[in-house]
Design an enzyme around this catalytic site. Structure first.
Site, PDB file in Angstrom:
ATOM      1  N   HIS A  81     -12.941   1.104   0.245  1.00  0.00           N
ATOM      2  CA  HIS A  81     -13.165   1.502   1.629  1.00  0.00           C
ATOM      3  C   HIS A  81     -14.283   0.705   2.298  1.00  0.00           C
ATOM      4  CE1 HIS A  81     -16.847   3.746   0.509  1.00  0.00           C
ATOM      5  NE2 HIS A  81     -16.172   4.077  -0.581  1.00  0.00           N
ATOM      6  N   ASP A  82     -14.025   0.322   3.535  1.00  0.00           N
ATOM      7  CA  ASP A  82     -15.002  -0.312   4.416  1.00  0.00           C
ATOM      8  C   ASP A  82     -15.369  -1.738   4.015  1.00  0.00           C
ATOM      9  OD1 ASP A  82     -15.530   2.110   6.137  1.00  0.00           O
ATOM     10  OD2 ASP A  82     -16.184   2.896   4.203  1.00  0.00           O
ATOM     11  N   GLY A  84     -17.145  -0.006  -2.399  1.00  0.00           N
ATOM     12  CA  GLY A  84     -17.178   0.275  -0.972  1.00  0.00           C
ATOM     13  C   GLY A  84     -18.222  -0.536  -0.220  1.00  0.00           C
TER      14      GLY A  84
END
Length: 263
Positions: free
Chosen positions: A122-123, A140
């Site tokens: 994520h991200d 992340g």
């Protein structure tokens, strides 16, 4: 469209799939997915979430793209995954959507070569023309610059940044920022040299390569503190105007580092 979609593929109502896209057997495409012209989806892929995929990508079998982030704070927010154009995404890759604690989007740019079993969490923000070898794993919030090469089985700690044109060898453990142009490997990580062969292949002139070599010396071969090395960079840009953009890239990266750089 039907001639490009295998009869066993499931495409949810609401998905926006260009008529030229091909989808292999047993693949599943969710209702909030958008796929651009010329992209090829192999068999047994799952593409879900708020995911946008650009043009002329080749996605091999068993990829999982757009699943929820592996973050306990995630509470169902409509975060996104964005994939650009011309990427090759090999078998069993897993790319997750972003979280509300960051920009809310995971991005992969253009013309990247992503080998099997790569995880982009994520991200993460991955640039253009990168090579991520088999089993490279990005935790992340990792940022990866253009033209970066990550060797197989390399692990990158969350919130770490890897500068443009850097290269990491096989099974590297990256827990601090890797400055642009540098070549690293190992666990613990060590800077071995700068990516001279990669720069040659990308058309860097001898003057630009010499400037990068000087930056490597300032950071790693002259016993200077990071502050002293930074202070010496403006003079290098003045001496070699041709490399001013390369020096500025290094300056900006070092000044923005919060985790400290690999040294």
């Amino acid at each position: 469209m039907s001639q490009h979609i295998h009869s066993t593929a499931l495409i949810a109502e609401g998905a926006v799939v260009h008529p030229s896209v091909s989808v292999g057997a047993y693949s599943i495409i969710g209702p909030d997915v958008e796929i651009g012209e010329g992209t090829c989806i192999g068999p047994h892929c799952v593409i879900e979430g708020h995911t946008r995929i650009g043009r002329n990508n080749q996605i091999f079998q068993f990829a999982s793209l757009g699943a929820q982030p592996q973050d306990k704070k995630y509470a169902g927010e409509p975060t996104r995954l964005e994939i650009g154009d011309g990427n090759t995404i090999r078998e069993f890759c897993t790319f997750n959507t972003g979280t509300a604690q960051d920009e809310g989007v995971t991005r992969l740019g253009n013309n990247n070569w992503v080998m099997a079993y790569v995880h982009i969490a994520h991200d993460c923000q991955v640039g253009n023309n990168t090579i991520l070898a088999n089993n490279a794993t990005l935790a992340g919030h990792v940022h990866v610059g253009d033209w970066v090469i990550l060797g197989g089985l390399t692990g990158v700690h969350q919130f770490t940044r890897i500068g443009a044109h850097a290269m990491a060898g096989f099974s590297s453990h990256i827990s601090q920022d890797v400055p642009p142009f540098m070549m690293v490997d190992g666990n613990p990580l060590a800077v071995r040299s700068f990516n001279i062969e990669g720069l040659r292949r990308r058309g860097f002139t001898p003057a630009r390569i010499q400037a990068v070599k000087t930056m490597h010396k300032l950071l790693y071969r002259q016993g200077l503190t990071l502050q002293a090395a930074l202070a010496a960079l403006p003079a290098l840009a003045e001496k070699t105007p041709e490399a001013a953009a390369d020096v500025a890239l290094m300056q900006d990266f070092l000044q923005a580092s919060t985790r400290g750089i690999a040294r």
